[in-house]
Design a protein around this motif. Structure first.
Motif, short mmCIF file in Angstrom:
data_model
loop_
_atom_site.label_atom_id
_atom_site.label_comp_id
_atom_site.label_asym_id
_atom_site.label_seq_id
_atom_site.Cartn_x
_atom_site.Cartn_y
_atom_site.Cartn_z
N MET A 221 0.83 -1.21 0.00
CA MET A 221 0.00 0.00 0.00
C MET A 221 0.86 1.26 0.00
N LEU A 222 1.98 1.23 0.73
CA LEU A 222 2.86 2.39 0.78
C LEU A 222 3.49 2.66 -0.58
N LYS A 223 3.79 1.61 -1.33
CA LYS A 223 4.34 1.80 -2.67
C LYS A 223 3.31 2.46 -3.59
N LYS A 224 2.03 2.13 -3.39
CA LYS A 224 0.96 2.81 -4.14
C LYS A 224 0.97 4.31 -3.82
N CYS A 225 1.19 4.61 -2.55
CA CYS A 225 1.24 6.01 -2.11
C CYS A 225 2.38 6.75 -2.80
N GLU A 226 3.54 6.10 -2.91
CA GLU A 226 4.70 6.75 -3.53
C GLU A 226 4.46 7.02 -5.01
N GLU A 227 3.66 6.18 -5.65
CA GLU A 227 3.33 6.42 -7.06
C GLU A 227 2.49 7.68 -7.21
N ILE A 228 1.64 7.93 -6.21
CA ILE A 228 0.74 9.09 -6.27
C ILE A 228 1.44 10.37 -5.81
N ALA A 229 2.16 10.28 -4.69
CA ALA A 229 2.83 11.46 -4.11
C ALA A 229 4.18 11.05 -3.55
#
Length: 361
Positions: A221-229
């Motif tokens: 989930m944190l990697k998804k966050c890094e893709e967004i911001a």
């Protein structure tokens, strides 16, 4: 509510009426004696004295233990649950459900204490927020009816609106605060499904998985966050927690430092950094963030404990004794549970309302 929560009185007034205005169910009414319904879902704090008696006279010198405290802090939410039986004669008709957050500056008992022997004024009740919804009643038995929609089904239905993401997100936060991690994951998953470009749904799912100890899902989930911001400081807080749990202390320290670049007065991040250095046996480095915590909050018990251990490890015995003295001053009262348990046994309504998850039925 904030301020003097032992004397403030906040609650939810929940009312169900039929088409003619007949009351089907009510929780949170003001009684004829002007006291609040004891079974209401309340907001505030209850303290007891050394005899396990409730404090309601605003005399904090006699506070000995906190029975429970319910507030809605900044960025958090609360979930209240109600259950009632629909009368059979309402089949095919409708019910109006009203939920209102009410507020009274002082609890009635305190007002009666202040005006003892005089005419007691009736303090105003303020409505902070309210909302009502009309629900149709099935014209047949509900046996065999389809189960209610899950949060994900509701979020992806044709009736869902983009702005609803915040309602689902708040609901998930309220569930997480109460310890319902499974329900919180469903709500946050719905947020991500409604708008995959928003960071909130992914980050809050990471938050739950890390709390559950499932670091693999948390990292995903944190990697998804890094893709967004990329490099977001709020996301860095959860990276720090996950990395700390895995024992990757050097990386966890970097994540906490990223948080502090944007939130330099965040005592949680300072303590996390100090705790990370301590676990990594960098005792001298740990003292700087721990002392920063105590600048912000001189009564931070765990910071005193950790600095005491650091001083001992560094052979600084005089400073270790001073830190131990502070730690003992602010440590948890081991007799608190005995005092609150005795009060709970005598006050089942308070005990019920203090449970994180309960249904007013």
């Amino acid at each position: 509510p904030g301020g003097t929560n032992d004397s403030n009185e906040g609650w939810i007034d929940f009312r169900v009426t039929d088409e003619s205005g007949r009351e089907v169910y009510r929780s949170g009414a003001i009684r004829e004696d002007r006291h609040l319904d004891p079974k209401a879902h309340t907001y505030g704090a209850i303290f007891v004295n050394g005899k396990s008696e409730r404090i309601f006279r605003r005399d904090p010198q006699n506070f000995r233990a906190l029975v429970f405290s319910r507030v809605i802090g900044p960025g958090t939410a609360d979930v209240a649950r109600y259950a009632f039986t629909v009368p059979p004669d309402l089949a095919g008709r409708s019910l109006t459900i009203l939920a209102a957050l009410r507020w009274r500056k002082f609890e009635r008992r305190f007002t009666e204490f202040v005006y003892e022997g005089k005419e007691v004024p009736d303090l105003p009740v303020t409505t902070i927020a309210e909302y009502s919804v009309v629900l149709p009643v099935e014209p047949r038995s509900l046996e065999g009816a389809a189960p209610p929609a899950t949060p994900l089904q509701a979020a992806t239905s044709k009736d869902a609106k983009p702005e609803d993401w915040m309602r689902f997100n708040d609901h998930g936060i309220g569930l997480l605060v109460q310890g319902d991690t499974k329900g919180a994951l469903q709500a946050f998953g719905a947020v991500a499904a409604m708008d995959p470009s928003r960071i909130d749904g992914w980050r809050n799912q990471a938050r739950v998985w890390i709390q559950e100890g499932n670091l693999a899902e948390g990292y995903a989930m944190l990697k998804k966050c890094e893709e967004i911001a990329p490099g977001d400081a709020q996301t860095a807080w959860f990276w720090a927690q996950a990395l700390f749990k895995e024992g990757r202390y050097e990386d966890a320290a970097k994540a906490y430092q990223r948080v502090l670049e944007f939130f330099p007065e965040d005592r949680g991040a300072w303590f996390g950094l100090g705790q990370t250095y301590f676990r990594d046996r960098k005792f001298a480095e740990a003292l700087t963030p721990l002392l920063k915590v105590l600048e912000i909050d001189p009564e931070h018990r765990e910071a005193h404990d950790h600095r005491m251990r650091c001083y001992k490890s560094l052979g600084r015995e005089a400073e270790a004794k001073e830190a131990e003295k502070a730690f003992l001053k602010y440590q948890i009262d081991e007799e608190a549970d005995a005092r609150t348990n005795e009060f709970r046994l005598r006050n089942p309504d308070v005990n019920f309302d203090s449970l994180p998850i309960h249904v007013h039925s």
